[in-house]
Every structure is written in structure tokens, then in C-alpha cells.
Enzyme design. Structure first.
Site, PDB file in Angstrom:
ATOM      1  N   SER A  39       0.809  -1.224   0.000  1.00 36.95           N
ATOM      2  CA  SER A  39       0.000   0.000   0.000  1.00 36.95           C
ATOM      3  C   SER A  39       0.837   1.267   0.000  1.00 36.95           C
ATOM      4  O   SER A  39       0.339   2.333  -0.347  1.00 36.95           O
ATOM      5  CB  SER A  39      -0.943   0.012   1.205  1.00 36.95           C
ATOM      6  OG  SER A  39      -0.200  -0.089   2.408  1.00 36.95           O
ATOM      7  N   ASP A 324      -3.322   7.760   8.643  1.00 38.82           N
ATOM      8  CA  ASP A 324      -4.414   6.931   9.185  1.00 38.82           C
ATOM      9  C   ASP A 324      -3.926   5.894  10.203  1.00 38.82           C
ATOM     10  O   ASP A 324      -4.645   4.957  10.522  1.00 38.82           O
ATOM     11  CB  ASP A 324      -5.140   6.225   8.037  1.00 38.82           C
ATOM     12  CG  ASP A 324      -4.212   5.325   7.239  1.00 38.82           C
ATOM     13  OD1 ASP A 324      -3.042   5.154   7.636  1.00 38.82           O
ATOM     14  OD2 ASP A 324      -4.652   4.781   6.194  1.00 38.82           O
ATOM     15  N   HIS A 327      -0.510   4.531   7.137  1.00 37.59           N
ATOM     16  CA  HIS A 327       0.066   5.171   5.950  1.00 37.59           C
ATOM     17  C   HIS A 327       0.442   6.621   6.224  1.00 37.59           C
ATOM     18  O   HIS A 327      -0.147   7.270   7.084  1.00 37.59           O
ATOM     19  CB  HIS A 327      -0.942   5.086   4.790  1.00 37.59           C
ATOM     20  CG  HIS A 327      -1.453   3.692   4.570  1.00 37.59           C
ATOM     21  ND1 HIS A 327      -2.656   3.244   5.073  1.00 37.59           N
ATOM     22  CD2 HIS A 327      -0.883   2.635   3.950  1.00 37.59           C
ATOM     23  CE1 HIS A 327      -2.815   1.975   4.748  1.00 37.59           C
ATOM     24  NE2 HIS A 327      -1.757   1.567   4.078  1.00 37.59           N
TER      25      HIS A 327
END
Ligand SMILES: *[C@@H]1O[C@H](CO)[C@@H](O)[C@H](O)[C@H]1NC(C)=O
Ligand SMILES: *[C@@H]1O[C@H](CO)[C@@H](O)[C@H](O)[C@H]1NC(C)=O
Ligand SMILES: *[C@@H]1O[C@H](CO)[C@@H](O)[C@H](O)[C@H]1NC(C)=O
Ligand SMILES: *[C@@H]1O[C@H](CO)[C@@H](O)[C@H](O)[C@H]1NC(C)=O
Ligand SMILES: *[C@@H]1O[C@H](CO)[C@@H](O)[C@H](O)[C@H]1NC(C)=O
Length: 361
Positions: A39, A324, A327
Site C-alpha cells: 500500500s 491513518d 500510511h
């Protein structure tokens, strides 16, 4: 006689230096970037394949959710911007795709190894298989052969192998799995080389032990002086050490390759240790707090009993390192990207634009 010999020697030396300098100063002009990872560099694969990354992700730069787990751009976006190439389209996204300047095989939650406990099935081996399919189809459809060998191959993966392993392993147990993880990484790199890849930029893994969601998950685990999980960062440091050694071996083993090893760990750790100086609030606080508590909940709406629950977003995004809990914010990503791009955390210490074999004119 002696003097003229020395003079000649100096001239020859200078000419060699000028030749070398001009090779160093010219840009590689990478026509494409092929990226592999999790991610940290997923520009929309999981969003297209599994489910939309919801707003407020993307608000800071794209003004809408753009498939990225961040308020804006990721490190890979800053890299493609710097190479004056378009943002990478995820391989798994067929809508409005533009693969003229590369493709992104990174998918959120991916591991290097194909373990069942990984968050995503698209492990590095699968991503490489997808690349091979992509290449085969592109060649038969468009007959473009050269770009694959002129392109830059960027890899940023490993964080999930370590974070997942840490759930049920001690530092020593987890360290014992590192050679096998590196071995899988090596298999992937050799496969890419066999397919024509030559220029590699390998990002090492970040200080996973500083991720806020893991700090919450392991409240009793020992901390380092800055407040990160010490055993998990020790594992990340060991992983990076073995990765660097392996890259040095591959440089010799794959003769026409050009590898750049990028110390992303130090750039990210620097954000944590210098948070105040850099204008950030508590480095372990995060901006988008999920309705379901920590991490991935950012922007999710859940209906446990018919009630809608929204997560908060925040206004002062620029003051946060973490977006978050897992990330990074666009601001943090940009600071890390700048250090990658100028070569200051790379081995060899070349700017990204110059990460190719020094060809003599
Ligand atoms: C593909 O490219 C090669 C080399 O550029 C050329 O020789 C060949 O004719 C091309 N094939 C097609 C089908 O265009
Ligand atoms: C941790 O869990 C994974 C899968 O759930 C398992 O394969 C592994 O053997 C476990 N490791 C230890 C040390 O318990
Ligand atoms: C990676 O390692 C696993 C075992 O840990 C193995 O089964 C697999 O074939 C290896 N190679 C690739 C490319 O995934
Ligand atoms: C639904 O669950 C939430 C907590 O998850 C609670 O705050 C809320 O009161 C519940 N609503 C109803 C209608 O039961
Ligand atoms: C790319 O980064 C290098 C190194 O920081 C910088 O000198 C150059 O101006 C940047 N180029 C673009 C187009 O952003």
C-alpha cells in the site's frame, strides 16, 4: 621528458574525469516505470480490484479519493513526477488506463512471501507474474521491445511480511525468517532481470515499529528512545542489512544490471526523530481516525446495527506524519521522496533520474 609525461598523465586523467562527469550529469531519460509493492505505493489496485478506498483519502491533492491510502500523493507519485512521467496506472485497473509509460503492480496489503496470513493474495511473485503477462501482451499487441530494458523498476515491499510475523513471533523467531523472505525477493528480482529489466531502485523497509497502529496493538512491548517498538525496528534493520548484502551480490551476479539501494528507513525514521523541528505534532498521532478504531478505518462507513458510522478527517493535515495510523501523509511522503530523488539516501548516491549504467559517449 619526465614533465611532459606527467602533463600527459594529467591530461589523460582529466579527460577521463570529464567523460565520467558528463555521463553522470546526463539524465537516464527512463521512458517508463514499473513498480512493485504494497500500500505504500499502491496507486489504486486494491481500490479497483477489491473495493474503493473511501474519502477523505485523496482530498489534499486529488480532491477526491484516488485509490491511494493517503490524503494525497505517494512517494511513487513524486518519483514519476520527477521523471516527468504520468502517474502510474494500476495493472488491475482497466478504466481509463494509460500504460504508455509503465504500470503499477503494487497492491495494498501485499507481502514478499506467499503466506496465507498475508493481508493480500497479490504477493510479489504474483505481481511479477502479472508483469510478465503484461509484457507478453504488450509485445504482441504493440511490438514495443526496447522500453522494458530502458525502464526503471522500483520495488518497495517487505513491511507486511515483518508486521504480520510480529503478531505471533518473538524478535529472534522473526529474524530467523528473514533469509527466506530475502530469498523470495531475490527470485522476483532475477525473474525481472530475465525478462529484460536492467535498472532497479530497491527501497528498503521503513521503521515498521513506529507505525501508530502497531504501537496501539503492542502497548507492553519495549520502546526505543523515540517511542517506537524496539524489537520490530530491530527486525526491520536486520531485514535491510540482509537486503543490502543481497543487492551487492546481485550487482555482481547480474552483469548488465544497475541496482540502487534506497535507505527509506532512515528517511522515515528521521521524520519521527525530528518531528518537532519539522513542524509535526506528536509523531504517533494520526490524522484520519477510523470509526472502527485504528488504522484502516479511515473513511470507512460501517453498519454494525444499521447505524452509519463515519470516521473523522482532519483539517491540519500538514502537521501529521501519519495519515491513518498505517500510511503516511502527503507531506511526509514528499519529504521522503525528496531524499530519494536527490540521491542522498541511495547507494550509489545518484539522483533517481541518473540511476542507470554510466554509458560512455
Ligand atoms: C516489430 O519490430 C521489429 C523491430 O523493430 C521489426 O523488425 C518487426 O517488423 C516489427 N513487427 C511488426 C509486426 O510490426
Ligand atoms: C505464526 O502464524 C503463522 C500462520 O498463522 C504460522 O505459519 C507460523 O508457524 C506461526 N509462527 C509461530 C512461531 O508460532
Ligand atoms: C517463495 O517462498 C515460498 C516458501 O516460503 C516458496 O513456496 C515459493 O516458491 C518461493 N518463490 C516465489 C517466487 O514465491
Ligand atoms: C449501534 O451501535 C453503536 C456502537 O457500535 C451504538 O453507539 C448505537 O447506539 C447503536 N444503535 C442502535 C440503534 O442500537
Ligand atoms: C528531480 O529531482 C532532482 C533532485 O532532487 C532535482 O534536481 C530536479 O530538479 C527534479 N526534477 C523535476 C522535474 O522535478
Amino acid at each position: 621528458m619526465a614533465i611532459s609525461k606527467i602533463t600527459l598523465g594529467i591530461i589523460v586523467l582529466l579527460l577521463g574525469l570529464i567523460d565520467k562527469l558528463s555521463a553522470v550529469s546526463s539524465s537516464c531519460n527512463f521512458p517508463a516505470v514499473f513498480n512493485f509493492g504494497d500500500s505504500n505505493s499502491d496507486t489504486g489496485a486494491i481500490s479497483a480490484a477489491i473495493g474503493e478506498v473511501p474519502p477523505p483519502n485523496g482530498v489534499a491533492f486529488f480532491g477526491r479519493s484516488a485509490g491511494r491510502h493517503s490524503d494525497g500523493r505517494l512517494i511513487i507519485d513524486f518519483i514519476t513526477e520527477n521523471l516527468t512521467l504520468p502517474y502510474l496506472t494500476p495493472y488491475l485497473d482497466s478504466v481509463g488506463a494509460n500504460y504508455r509509460h509503465g504500470a503499477n503492480f503494487a497492491t495494498g496489503g501485499s507481502c514478499i512471501r506467499p503466506t496465507l496470513s498475508c493481508f493480500s493474495q497479490f504477493h510479489l511473485g504474483t505481481q511479477v507474474s502479472q508483469f510478465i503477462h503484461f509484457k507478453t501482451r504488450t509485445l504482441s499487441l504493440y511490438n514495443q521491445t526496447n522500453d522494458f530494458s530502458k525502464a526503471l523498476y522500483t520495488l518497495d515491499i517487505g513491511q507486511n511480511d515483518l508486521a504480520i510475523g510480529f503478531q505471533n513471533m518473538t524478535e529472534e523467531q522473526l529474524k530467523a525468517t528473514i533469509p527466506a523472505i530475502i530469498e523470495n525477493f531475490t527470485i522476483a528480482l532475477k525473474l525481472l532481470y530475465k525478462e529484460g529489466a536492467r535498472f532497479f531502485s530497491i527501497h528498503n523497509t521503513g521503521p515498521t515499529g513506529c507505525l501508530p497502529y502497531l504501537l496501539k496493538a503492542f502497548p507492553a512491548t519495549p520502546r526505543d528512545p523515540y517511542g517506537c517498538l524496539k524489537p520490530l525496528n530491530n527486525v526491520a534493520i536486520e531485514f535491510n542489512k540482509q537486503l543490502k548484502n543481497k543487492i551487492n551480490e546481485l550487482k555482481k551476479e547480474l552483469p548488465s544490471s544497475f541496482f540502487t539501494y534506497v535507505d527509506v528507513y532512515s528517511a522515515k525514521y528521521n521524520l519521527i526523530t525530528k518531528a518537532k523541528t519539522l513542524g509535526f505534532v506528536d509523531p504517533f498521532d494520526y490524522c484520519c481516525v477510523g470509526a472502527i478504531g485504528r488504522g484502516m478505518g479511515c473513511g470507512k462507513t460501517i453498519f454494525p446495527n444499521g447505524t452509519e458510522l463515519y470516521s473523522s478527517s482532519c483539517e491540519n493535515r500538514k502537521n501529521f506524519i501519519s495519515w491513518d495510523g498505517i500510511h503516511y501523509t502527503e507531506t511526509a511522503n514528499m519529504l521522503v521522496a525528496n531524499r530519494i530523488l536527490d540521491g542522498s539516501i541511495s547507494d550509489p548516491p545518484l539522483p533517481t533520474q541518473k540511476g542507470c549504467k554510466l554509458t560512455k559517449k
